[in-house]
Design a protein around this motif. Structure first.
Motif, PDB file in Angstrom:
ATOM      1  N   MET A  93       0.823  -1.209   0.000  1.00 40.73           N
ATOM      2  CA  MET A  93       0.000   0.000   0.000  1.00 40.73           C
ATOM      3  C   MET A  93       0.855   1.257   0.000  1.00 40.73           C
ATOM      4  O   MET A  93       0.598   2.199  -0.757  1.00 40.73           O
ATOM      5  CB  MET A  93      -0.925  -0.012   1.224  1.00 40.73           C
ATOM      6  N   GLU A  97       0.469   2.744  -3.698  1.00 37.69           N
ATOM      7  CA  GLU A  97      -0.677   3.654  -3.636  1.00 37.69           C
ATOM      8  C   GLU A  97      -0.221   5.066  -3.268  1.00 37.69           C
ATOM      9  O   GLU A  97       0.735   5.239  -2.504  1.00 37.69           O
ATOM     10  CB  GLU A  97      -1.696   3.153  -2.612  1.00 37.69           C
ATOM     11  N   ARG A 201      -5.376  -4.883  -8.964  1.00 35.33           N
ATOM     12  CA  ARG A 201      -4.337  -4.705  -7.947  1.00 35.33           C
ATOM     13  C   ARG A 201      -4.013  -6.015  -7.233  1.00 35.33           C
ATOM     14  O   ARG A 201      -2.862  -6.336  -6.981  1.00 35.33           O
ATOM     15  CB  ARG A 201      -4.791  -3.657  -6.923  1.00 35.33           C
TER      16      ARG A 201
END
Length: 297
Positions: A93, A97, A201
């Motif tokens: 993450m 991200e 993802r």
């Protein structure tokens, strides 16, 4: 390639200090542990009696040893699976991200790793406090304030899981940072190609990220399992002392009590031998199970 005499001396003098320290502080003490496991000795006198394998016979007939073995194995499996699952997810993450305050989040996740075990134990002991602890206070919002408090460190059925929670919180940040370093080296072009092919993802995570950082995962997994044996001892001593009624006793805490509290040094060294052999066997099995072809990119 032929090594010149001067180069050979240089290599020898560079390696000699490390080899000497390795032999003096690791090889010799390890051999001495195996040797002392065959004696009956209190540890504080010169009165030693050779008993052969009697300490091991006594060990394998001890219910306390099997309890410690069960607790150690449970912590190894539970803490390892949960820690690595969260570390991988958080690392992915924060690496892939675009989140606000990413650098701050990295610092927050890593802070538990720089705290001492005693400090972490104090924090979680306060969280687990049955009367004023944060965890029970939160649960009472759903259970009702009049509900009986949960004894997180006093109930034999759940105390080992409470211990695992503290160990997981302490370790996640360290391994998250290590995986982030590996993920940073994965070419972005691979993810872009996967997106063009319609991979989501989750599919990218299991098909690209995990395989390409597998070498790092494999190495850290072996290291973490061995270190869990040591860390569990520290958390047990700081949080529960092996109680209640031996429900959190682990390999090394049981060994420590027998060798240094009950003055059964020879018996304690026998436990140390078993821990030594168990650690190496577990590492060998893990290396064999996790062996994969090395992927290059």
């Amino acid at each position: 390639m032929e090594i010149k005499k001067g180069q050979g001396r240089f290599i020898f003098f560079c390696l000699a200090p490390a080899v000497i320290l390795f032999v003096v502080f690791l090889i010799i003490p390890t051999i001495d542990v195996f040797r002392m496991s065959t004696y009956k000795w209190g540890g504080y006198t010169d009165d030693k009696t050779f008993v052969g394998l009697q300490n091991f016979t006594k060990l394998f007939q001890s219910d306390k040893f099997y309890q410690a073995f069960q607790n150690s194995l449970l912590l190894i499996v539970l803490v390892t699976i949960v820690t690595f699952a969260f570390a991988l997810v958080f690392a992915s993450m924060l690496s892939r991200e675009k989140l606000k305050g990413q650098n701050l989040l990295r610092i927050i996740f890593y802070i538990p790793n720089i705290l001492s075990v005693v400090v972490i134990s104090a924090i979680f002991s306060a969280i687990y406090d049955p009367n004023s602890g944060l965890l029970n206070a939160f649960l009472n919002l759903f259970r009702g304030a009049a509900s009986d408090p949960i004894l997180w460190l006093g109930d034999q059925k759940i105390v080992i899981f409470s211990l695992a929670g503290a160990m997981i919180w302490q370790a996640i940040g360290y391994y998250m940072v290590m995986y982030m370093a590996s993920m940073a080296n994965v070419p972005e072009s691979l993810y872009e190609s996967a997106e063009l092919e319609g991979a989501g993802r989750m599919h990218q995570f299991f098909s690209i990220t995990i395989p390409l950082i597998w070498t790092n995962i494999r190495t850290t997994l072996t290291f973490f399992i061995i270190s869990t044996i040591n860390m569990s001892f520290l958390f047990v001593v700081a949080m529960t002392g092996g109680g209640p009624d031996g429900s959190t006793e682990v390999f090394l805490s049981y060994m420590y009590k027998e060798a240094y509290t009950n003055s059964s040094y020879g018996y304690g060294m026998a436990i140390g031998v078993i821990v030594f052999l168990f650690s190496f066997a577990l590492a060998a099995i893990l290396n064999a199970v996790t062996r994969r072809d090395h992927l290059e990119y």
